[in-house]
Design an enzyme around this catalytic site. Structure first.
Site, short mmCIF file in Angstrom:
data_model
loop_
_atom_site.label_atom_id
_atom_site.label_comp_id
_atom_site.label_asym_id
_atom_site.label_seq_id
_atom_site.Cartn_x
_atom_site.Cartn_y
_atom_site.Cartn_z
N THR A 1 32.24 12.71 42.33
CA THR A 1 32.07 11.60 41.41
C THR A 1 30.58 11.26 41.33
O THR A 1 29.82 11.63 42.22
CB THR A 1 32.82 10.35 41.91
OG1 THR A 1 32.27 10.00 43.19
CG2 THR A 1 34.30 10.61 42.08
N LYS B 1 31.39 -12.40 33.11
CA LYS B 1 32.26 -13.56 33.24
C LYS B 1 31.46 -14.83 32.95
O LYS B 1 30.66 -15.27 33.77
CB LYS B 1 32.87 -13.62 34.63
CG LYS B 1 34.10 -14.49 34.68
CD LYS B 1 34.85 -14.30 35.99
CE LYS B 1 36.23 -14.95 35.90
NZ LYS B 1 36.98 -14.85 37.13
N TRP C 1 36.24 -13.91 30.50
CA TRP C 1 35.71 -12.54 30.45
C TRP C 1 35.17 -12.22 29.06
O TRP C 1 35.77 -12.56 28.05
CB TRP C 1 36.79 -11.52 30.78
CG TRP C 1 37.34 -11.61 32.16
CD1 TRP C 1 38.61 -11.99 32.51
CD2 TRP C 1 36.65 -11.33 33.39
NE1 TRP C 1 38.74 -11.95 33.88
CE2 TRP C 1 37.56 -11.55 34.44
CE3 TRP C 1 35.36 -10.91 33.69
CZ2 TRP C 1 37.24 -11.36 35.78
CZ3 TRP C 1 35.02 -10.73 35.01
CH2 TRP C 1 35.94 -10.95 36.04
N GLU D 1 38.44 11.86 38.90
CA GLU D 1 39.66 11.75 39.71
C GLU D 1 40.92 12.11 38.93
O GLU D 1 41.99 12.22 39.51
CB GLU D 1 39.82 10.31 40.24
CG GLU D 1 38.84 9.94 41.34
CD GLU D 1 37.54 9.35 40.83
OE1 GLU D 1 37.18 9.65 39.67
OE2 GLU D 1 36.88 8.61 41.57
P1 AMP Z 1 33.39 10.13 35.46
O1 AMP Z 1 34.26 10.29 36.64
O2 AMP Z 1 31.93 10.26 35.76
O3 AMP Z 1 33.81 11.03 34.34
O4 AMP Z 1 33.55 8.63 34.93
C1 AMP Z 1 34.81 8.08 34.61
C2 AMP Z 1 34.63 6.76 33.94
O5 AMP Z 1 34.01 6.91 32.66
C3 AMP Z 1 35.93 6.06 33.63
O6 AMP Z 1 36.47 5.40 34.74
C4 AMP Z 1 35.52 5.12 32.52
O7 AMP Z 1 34.92 3.94 33.02
C5 AMP Z 1 34.49 5.91 31.77
N1 AMP Z 1 35.12 6.53 30.60
C6 AMP Z 1 35.62 7.75 30.48
N2 AMP Z 1 36.11 7.96 29.24
C7 AMP Z 1 35.94 6.81 28.56
C8 AMP Z 1 36.25 6.36 27.24
N3 AMP Z 1 36.80 7.16 26.33
N4 AMP Z 1 35.94 5.09 26.93
C9 AMP Z 1 35.34 4.28 27.82
N5 AMP Z 1 35.00 4.62 29.06
C10 AMP Z 1 35.31 5.88 29.44
#
Ligand code: AMP
Length: 541
Positions: free
Chosen positions: A185, A440, A445, A330
């Site tokens: 991650t 907030k 929110w 994940e």
């Molecule tokens: P990563 O593991 O680096 O791919 O990050 C995942 C995170 O990216 C998710 O938990 C979201 O917060 C954000 N994310 C992924 N896809 C989207 C989407 N289509 N719209 C908004 N946020 C997204």
């Protein structure tokens, strides 16, 4: 016995075997680090994967050993993936844009035995060497290169390794739950955590992304994965490609708008996938060029919220659909994806756009729910208005991070995504924020995503990040950090005016700060943590 069906484990090697047999002459186009192109086929990829599997065996790498790659999207990288996973080893894809301390942390945490890299990264790898003593073999993914051999005298070259081997290799047989790939991650808080995908989860996920209500992939497509293979396995596209036998165009290191437009037009690409910042770059270049992006039928956007302007510009100028998807490292990554249902066919274009803006529905194999932790209520689509913590379950969702004894699920077996969202009756999920990005104000929110999307509708705004600033009366108030387009003239008052009548007055940002650049992470997302550190006291100064 009543009778039964044959059991064949879901192994990644069956994907490449299938592609080599039934899609042997389908083309894989790949851009090298030096800008030249290579044209191969699924049969070539399969043969080289077998040669490289023999090379790894000759190097005495054992099943379940980690073999790392730090590479762009290119044909050698795809071959290596199939060689590593097909031999029962684990393919650890490394994001080269991480800080050196994070890189040494993950290479040591993964206990990588082999580190493969593109020429681009040779100086970086050389600088890390003393900090990663467990790596036994360094493999440069190119033909012999004298400069790199001088920099790293014990380096091996991929092309030499495979030239010394035959293409005869029987893929290993093992349990389908065996680990296949490892991805960390981005670790915005604390150290990055490893997510270990199994053969079974990868094959099931590949089936899922090919479905019509997902990305709708078939042997008729020519697909450009702009999303890097080190970002959640390029969203599994190299696996799905072998499963259904489509043609891949692998863009190498050049991900700027001009290079991508040229690739699309030259190779008649039909589907392209990437994060919103990629499409913003592409559209900006496309506007100034004569391209009509004629071959492109759809773009898949995920990784961050897709601004409405991307969807409408692709549709109106280029007649190209934008499919919005959500996922995380994940979740392999497909969690939800947005396609309309038959019942939406009667909607006006504007109403359809509204549906398309959400992050979409979960495919079969994934369940999602919203949990309001403050009241302990689990609202399972019973109330479209309820916004809360998004949790997920499914065949390709993490249970336990790499090297951790404890699983990472709630007591009733769900993975908490850290995202805040709502879900409607049809399962369309709308994400309002990362839990840590929420603003907030006086107990209410405010969604940063909503504030950003409005700003992006303004023609002078290139990028916008809404963050919380500390406020003496309201605890937090929204402020907006904006990067203008090159020719943009907009002022703070002008942009604040632009918000009037678009949202409730109390949600309008208190300040707008214009900057030359908004920091972008290794996976193309805005780094709000840095912005918060810099600007959180701006209202109390
Ligand atoms: P990563 O593991 O680096 O791919 O990050 C995942 C995170 O990216 C998710 O938990 C979201 O917060 C954000 N994310 C992924 N896809 C989207 C989407 N289509 N719209 C908004 N946020 C997204």
């Amino acid at each position: 016995m009543l009778g039964n069906m044959m059991f064949k484990p879901l192994l990644i090697s069956s994907l490449i075997e299938h592609a080599a047999q039934y899609h042997y002459d389908t083309k894989i186009i790949s851009k090298n680090v030096n800008g030249s192109f290579v044209e191969t086929t699924w049969l070539d990829i399969s043969n080289n994967a077998k040669k490289y599997a023999n090379a790894l065996k000759a190097l005495n790498i054992q099943p379940s050993d980690r073999v790392a790659t730090m590479a762009w999207n290119n044909h050698r990288h795809v071959e290596a993936w199939y060689a590593i996973t097909g031999s029962g080893m684990v393919c650890h894809t490394i994001n080269p844009r991480l800080f050196p301390e994070q890189l040494t942390f993950i290479i040591n945490d993964a206990d990588d035995k082999v580190l493969m890299f593109d020429q681009t990264f040779a100086p970086l790898i050389a600088s890390l060497r003393t900090a990663i003593p467990h790596v036994k073999h360094f493999v440069c993914m190119s033909e012999y290169d004298a400069t790199i051999a001088e920099l790293m005298p014990d380096v091996k070259f991929y092309d030499d390794l495979i030239a010394a081997q035959t293409a005869t290799f029987i893929w290993s047989k093992f349990d389908e739950n065996t680990a296949a790939a490892l991805c960390y991650t981005s670790g915005t808080t604390g150290n990055p955590k490893g997510v270990l995908y199994s053969h079974r989860s990868t094959v099931l996920h590949s089936f899922s992304i090919c479905l019509p209500d997902s990305i709708n992939l078939s042997s008729n497509e020519i697909v450009l994965p702009v999303v890097p293979m080190f970002h959640v396995n390029a969203w599994s596209i190299p696996y799905a490609a072998a499963m259904v036998g489509f043609s891949l165009v692998l863009p190498g290191p050049d991900l700027d708008g001009k290079s991508l437009v040229e690739l699309i037009d030259q190779y008649n690409i039909t589907v392209a996938l990437g994060v919103p910042t990629i499409w913003q770059g592409l559209l900006a270049y496309a506007r100034t060029s004569k391209t009509e992006l004629k071959s492109l039928t759809r773009t898949i956007v995920g990784g961050a919220t897709c601004p409405p302007t991307i969807i409408s510009e692709f549709k109106e100028r280029y007649n190209c659909e934008t499919v919005h998807a959500w996922g995380m490292t994940e979740t392999s990554p497909l969690g939800t994806i947005n396609n309309l249902k038959a019942k939406h066919s009667g909607l006006s274009e504007e109403e359809k756009l509204n549906v398309r803006l959400s992050q979409g529905r979960p495919p079969f194999g994934v369940s999602i729910r919203i949990v309001d932790q403050e009241n302990g209520i689990h609202s399972l689509r019973d109330n479209e208005q309820s916004v809360g913590h998004l949790q997920i379950q499914g065949h390709w969702i993490v249970e336990r991070y790499f090297n951790q004894d404890k699983h990472t699920l709630t007591t009733d077996g769900w993975f908490d995504t850290g995202d805040i969202a709502s879900i409607d009756r049809d399962g369309y999920m709308s994400l309002s924020d990362r839990a840590k990005d929420l603003i907030k104000s006086g107990g209410e929110w405010i969604s940063s995503v909503e504030l950003e999307n409005i700003a992006l509708e303004h023609p002078d705004v290139a990028m916008a990040a809404a963050i919380a600033a500390i406020h003496p009366k309201w605890d937090e108030r929204p402020i907006l950090i904006v990067k203008k387009k090159a020719e943009g003239q907009i002022t703070e008052d002008g942009l604040l005016d632009f918000y009037q009548n678009k949202i409730a007055k109390w949600q309008i940002p208190d300040r707008i700060v214009f900057v030359d650049n908004i920091p972008i992470s290794g996976t193309g997302k805005m780094v709000k943590k840095d912005l918060r550190e810099k600007y959180r006291h701006i209202l109390s100064l």
